[in-house]
Design an enzyme around this catalytic site. Structure first.
Site, short mmCIF file in Angstrom:
data_model
loop_
_atom_site.label_atom_id
_atom_site.label_comp_id
_atom_site.label_asym_id
_atom_site.label_seq_id
_atom_site.Cartn_x
_atom_site.Cartn_y
_atom_site.Cartn_z
N ARG A 149 0.81 -1.22 0.00
CA ARG A 149 0.00 0.00 0.00
C ARG A 149 0.84 1.27 0.00
NH1 ARG A 149 -3.15 -3.68 3.36
NH2 ARG A 149 -1.60 -3.34 4.96
N ASP A 169 9.90 -7.14 -4.39
CA ASP A 169 8.87 -7.68 -3.52
C ASP A 169 8.45 -9.05 -4.06
OD1 ASP A 169 6.60 -8.33 -1.99
OD2 ASP A 169 6.08 -6.21 -1.72
N ALA A 230 9.54 2.41 7.72
CA ALA A 230 8.73 1.19 7.91
C ALA A 230 8.83 0.71 9.35
CB ALA A 230 9.18 0.11 6.93
N ARG A 231 9.85 -0.10 9.64
CA ARG A 231 10.05 -0.64 10.99
C ARG A 231 11.54 -0.71 11.29
NH1 ARG A 231 5.65 0.49 11.72
NH2 ARG A 231 3.86 -0.71 12.44
N ASP A 255 12.97 7.16 10.28
CA ASP A 255 11.83 7.46 11.16
C ASP A 255 11.66 6.42 12.26
OD1 ASP A 255 9.45 8.98 11.89
OD2 ASP A 255 8.28 7.31 11.07
N GLU A 260 13.24 2.06 20.32
CA GLU A 260 12.31 3.18 20.51
C GLU A 260 11.21 2.77 21.48
OE1 GLU A 260 9.23 2.78 16.80
OE2 GLU A 260 11.19 3.58 16.28
N HIS A 278 9.42 8.24 14.83
CA HIS A 278 8.33 7.36 14.41
C HIS A 278 7.07 8.18 14.15
CE1 HIS A 278 7.05 2.88 14.59
NE2 HIS A 278 6.31 3.53 13.70
N ALA A 281 2.76 8.29 10.93
CA ALA A 281 1.29 8.41 10.98
C ALA A 281 0.85 9.65 11.74
CB ALA A 281 0.70 7.17 11.63
#
Length: 526
Positions: A149, A169, A230-231, A255, A260, A278, A281
């Site tokens: 997405r 991917d 992402a992560r 980010d 964290e 982070h 969002a």
């Protein structure tokens, strides 16, 4: 229904819960011990990324039915313990995708043009651009790891800047690459060797943790820019720092950091690394969307409804959700019929999907059938999440098969239940806008609209039996709404299904069973 919100969500999400009659407690500053002490009072829990939802918590939460993760990902939620307890885990993967994509693009601009460094110099009243020459995006190649997405949104937007888009991917179809005009790379190292900017948009799993490490950086094009929104851990931080020291990576925008929110990464000390806490969002729009979405999903889960974004359920595309709802109801109805008509322990369940339904995500319909099968006989919580686990724990073999064509119907679901001594079958279809029909039971053909209360009787096919059934139900003050009859002429047997307006007592059933010609009679509650 009581829901605990242990980390802050948008007020619109809280209001959504209360408007639906849910009792909500927002307690964002609970210690771990305080959380464990109070969680037993709640049916639902909403978290973000900091609250650890694990076996320790589950053992203190006997009422818990749903855990909502206000965000994309469930790294902090232990899935196996939730699934075996029938706890639905939901997240909000669609709610913040635009915000995450836009932060990614923001970090690309900030790193490639050294915007924070230039800003800081001028704030210190130093008019000096020395050593901070930027890089244009036009004509450069961006490599995207994960074309889901967020990755696809980044691809679409960066194409407008005249960039070449390549992606890696292995779980995305070639059709999706073609749809977004992205060149597919079969190997990650191949992508690393070609891209000027690398951006990561893949979930954090055992497979993806550390996927970009020393070996991948060795294959990378010199002067690479690395972006990770992402992560933490998908890009190995030690390998990234080493690659920056060796001038393989020129700059980075990060980010997400290991440890964290108490990050101590050496990346924080590097001048050519731009970091954000982070914040992918963290926009007004995304937080409102996340809050409202997680609230609605928690409400649906508490009501026992299927939830499109349930993480421990088969993936259900949103465009299929409305279509499949009627089949879920039909599947559960077919399942509920078995133990109310038969008493034999189940050894094997075979489900045949024919016609239009065969093209849908039938695995979730199978869960609905299993939920219906076991609910009448088990005291433990049975839902879409743990239905497979329950079947497996009871040694029940479950199989699915599909056929694209079917006679007489557009779609047909047939359930075949095998016990030690017999085989039971029941089939159903849908008409119109979600109207359910049972069209076969053990070879007897019908057109039954299932209702909350039904009487099912098998009898010799001879005059007078149906009339006596009606008379005795009338004496018992049970009103008959509809009646359907099915016959097997070769065996001179028949079956009748009567929709009635109220519960039929065991005493009345015993009277009905004593009618001459009646072989068996059952009361069914849907």
């Amino acid at each position: 229904m009581k829901v605990l919100i242990s980390e802050q969500i948008a007020q619109k999400g809280v209001e959504k819960l209360t408007q639906e009659g849910v009792s909500v407690d927002v307690k964002a500053n609970l210690s771990r011990q305080e959380l464990l002490q109070v969680i037993g009072e709640y049916d639902g829990l909403i978290v973000r990324s900091n609250t650890k939802v694990n076996e320790e918590l589950y053992q203190h939460a006997p009422r818990l039915k749903v855990v909502g993760r206000a965000g994309n990902g469930v790294d902090n939620i232990e899935m196996e313990g939730a699934t075996k307890r029938g706890i639905v885990v939901v997240n909000t993967p669609e709610s913040n995708v635009v915000s995450a994509a836009e932060l990614t693009i923001g970090l690309i601009f900030a790193t490639c043009r050294n915007i924070p460094q230039l800003h800081n110099r001028l704030k210190e009243r130093v008019w000096d651009r020395a050593g901070l020459k930027g890089m244009e995006l036009q004509g450069k190649t961006i490599g995207i790891v994960g074309l889901g997405r967020i990755g696809s949104l980044v691809a679409t937007r960066m194409k407008s800047f005249g960039m070449n888009i390549i992606a890696y991917d292995p779980y995305i179809s070639d059709a999706r690459f073609k749809k977004y005009g992205v060149e597919k790379k079969e190997k990650l190292e191949e992508l690393m060797a070609l891209c000027d900017i690398l951006t990561v948009h893949t979930p954090k799993t055992e497979e993806t943790y550390g996927i970009i490490g020393k070996e991948q950086f060795k294959a990378a094009k010199k002067g690479l820019t690395v972006i990770n929104c992402a992560r933490a851990g998908i890009v190995n931080e030690e390998a990234l720092i080493e690659a920056m020291k060796e001038k393989i990576v020129k700059r980075a925008g990060i980010d997400v950091l290991e440890g964290e929110p108490h990050a101590t990464s050496p990346l924080l000390d590097l001048d050519n690394v731009i970091v954000t806490p982070h914040a992918g969002a963290d926009t007004v729009e995304a937080q409102d969307n996340v809050g409202i979405t997680v609230a609605q999903e928690v409400i649906s889960a508490l009501r026992g409804e299927i939830v499109p974004n349930a993480v421990n359920l088969p993936t259900l595309p949103m465009q299929e959700f409305d279509t499949i709802k009627a089949y879920l109801k039909l599947g559960e109805t077919l399942g509920k019929m078995y133990y109310q008509l038969e008493k034999e322990a189940i050894e094997k369940v075979e489900i045949l999907y024919r016609g239009e339904v065969a093209a849908l995500e039938t695995s979730v319909i199978t869960l609905a059938i299993l939920k219906g099968l076991f609910e009448p006989v088990l005291k433990e919580r049975i839902n879409y999440v743990n239905a497979n686990v329950i079947a497996d724990s009871r040694g029940v073999i479950v199989t699915e098969s599909k056929e694209s064509a079917v006679k007489n119907y557009l779609t047909l679901i047939t359930l075949k239940v095998t016990s030690k001594d017999k085989v039971f079958t029941i089939s159903g279809t849908t008409f119109g806008i979600g109207e359910l029909r049972i069209v076969e039971i053990n070879g007897f053909e019908f057109d039954v609209n299932p209702t909350p209360y039904m009487v099912v009787a098998e009898n010799h096919d001879k005059p007078g039996v149906v009339g006596q059934m009606g008379t005795l139900l009338g004496v018992a003050k049970v009103n008959i709404a509809t009646m359907q009859l099915g016959r097997k002429l070769t065996e001179q047997q028949a079956m009748m299904v009567l929709a009635v307006d109220s519960v039929v007592s065991q005493e009345t059933l015993d009277f009905l069973g004593g009618v001459e010609g009646i072989l068996r009679v059952r009361f069914v509650k849907i």
